[in-house]
Design a protein around this motif. Structure first.
Motif, short mmCIF file in Angstrom:
data_model
loop_
_atom_site.label_atom_id
_atom_site.label_comp_id
_atom_site.label_asym_id
_atom_site.label_seq_id
_atom_site.Cartn_x
_atom_site.Cartn_y
_atom_site.Cartn_z
N GLU A 1 3.63 -0.29 1.84
CA GLU A 1 4.52 0.40 2.80
C GLU A 1 4.10 1.85 3.00
OE1 GLU A 1 8.45 -0.07 1.17
OE2 GLU A 1 8.47 -2.23 1.57
N GLU A 2 3.69 2.52 1.91
CA GLU A 2 3.31 3.93 2.00
C GLU A 2 1.88 4.12 2.49
OE1 GLU A 2 4.18 5.51 -1.90
OE2 GLU A 2 6.36 5.42 -1.54
N GLY A 3 1.10 3.04 2.55
CA GLY A 3 -0.24 3.11 3.11
C GLY A 3 -1.36 3.43 2.15
N TRP A 4 -1.11 3.49 0.84
CA TRP A 4 -2.20 3.77 -0.09
C TRP A 4 -2.71 2.51 -0.79
CZ3 TRP A 4 -0.84 2.71 -5.13
CH2 TRP A 4 0.51 2.79 -5.48
N LEU A 5 -2.11 1.36 -0.53
CA LEU A 5 -2.63 0.07 -0.98
C LEU A 5 -2.93 -0.78 0.25
CD1 LEU A 5 -0.48 -1.20 -4.01
CD2 LEU A 5 -2.88 -0.50 -4.01
N GLY B 1 -7.98 -3.54 0.11
CA GLY B 1 -8.50 -2.27 -0.38
C GLY B 1 -8.66 -2.28 -1.88
N ARG B 2 -9.75 -1.70 -2.34
CA ARG B 2 -9.97 -1.50 -3.78
C ARG B 2 -9.34 -0.16 -4.13
NH1 ARG B 2 -15.15 -3.31 -6.88
NH2 ARG B 2 -13.96 -5.20 -6.50
N ILE B 3 -8.28 -0.21 -4.91
CA ILE B 3 -7.57 1.01 -5.28
C ILE B 3 -8.24 1.69 -6.47
CG2 ILE B 3 -5.83 -0.26 -6.62
CD1 ILE B 3 -5.14 2.93 -4.61
N PHE B 4 -8.79 0.89 -7.40
CA PHE B 4 -9.47 1.46 -8.57
C PHE B 4 -10.76 0.70 -8.85
CE2 PHE B 4 -4.83 1.90 -9.79
CZ PHE B 4 -4.73 3.23 -9.44
#
Length: 155
Positions: A53-57, A68-71
């Motif tokens: 929802e916040e757009g970082w995942l 998306g690869r977060i880590f």
């Protein structure tokens, strides 16, 4: 939920995975200890939903799949990389898991399935391959890849 707080949640899980064989017994253990009715599952699901929802995942999109690869794989994550995908009634690209793959299935729609499985964990052993498929609705899937290893194949 910050990315650092999310990383801490993941570290809690990966610390328990370190040194275990990536196989059917791990699948059984994860679903018994951290399955869909557990606090671990609830916290990870809430964090992933909020991150999307916040757009970082799952901050990229291709062919109708957000991902998306977060880590990247790192020592503090016990050698696992972390990816999150957001899929809705779609099959993703075929790939091989050289070192295995550990997936957390988080349905957004109640009936959604990932590779035929509902909410919980799904473990693919080293050398396995599949075309990841979400059916019957929308789901988020968190992927833990040992050493970040994945090989996409041409169809």
């Amino acid at each position: 939920m910050s990315q650092q707080e999310f990383r801490a949640l993941i570290q809690n899980v990966t610390s328990q995975l370190a040194g275990r064989s990536i196989d059917a017994s791990l699948d059984t253990w994860l679903n018994a200890e951290h399955g869909a009715q557990s606090d671990t599952y609830r916290h990870l699901t809430q964090a992933c939903r909020r991150g999307v929802e916040e757009g970082w995942l799952a901050d990229r999109e291709h062919g109708g799949i957000r991902y998306g690869r977060i880590f990247k794989a790192d020592d503090d994550l016990h050698g696992f990389s972390v990816d999150v995908v957001d899929m809705n009634d779609i099959a993703g690209p075929h790939h091989v898991h050289p070192n295995g793959e550990i997936d957390l299935i988080m349905p957004i729609d109640d009936d959604a399935r990932f590779d035929g499985r509902h909410a919980g964990w799904c473990v693919y052993p080293p050398g396995s391959a599949h075309r990841p498929t979400v059916s019957q609705g929308r789901a988020l899937v968190l992927y833990l890849l040992p050493q970040g290893a994945i090989e996409f194949t041409r169809n």
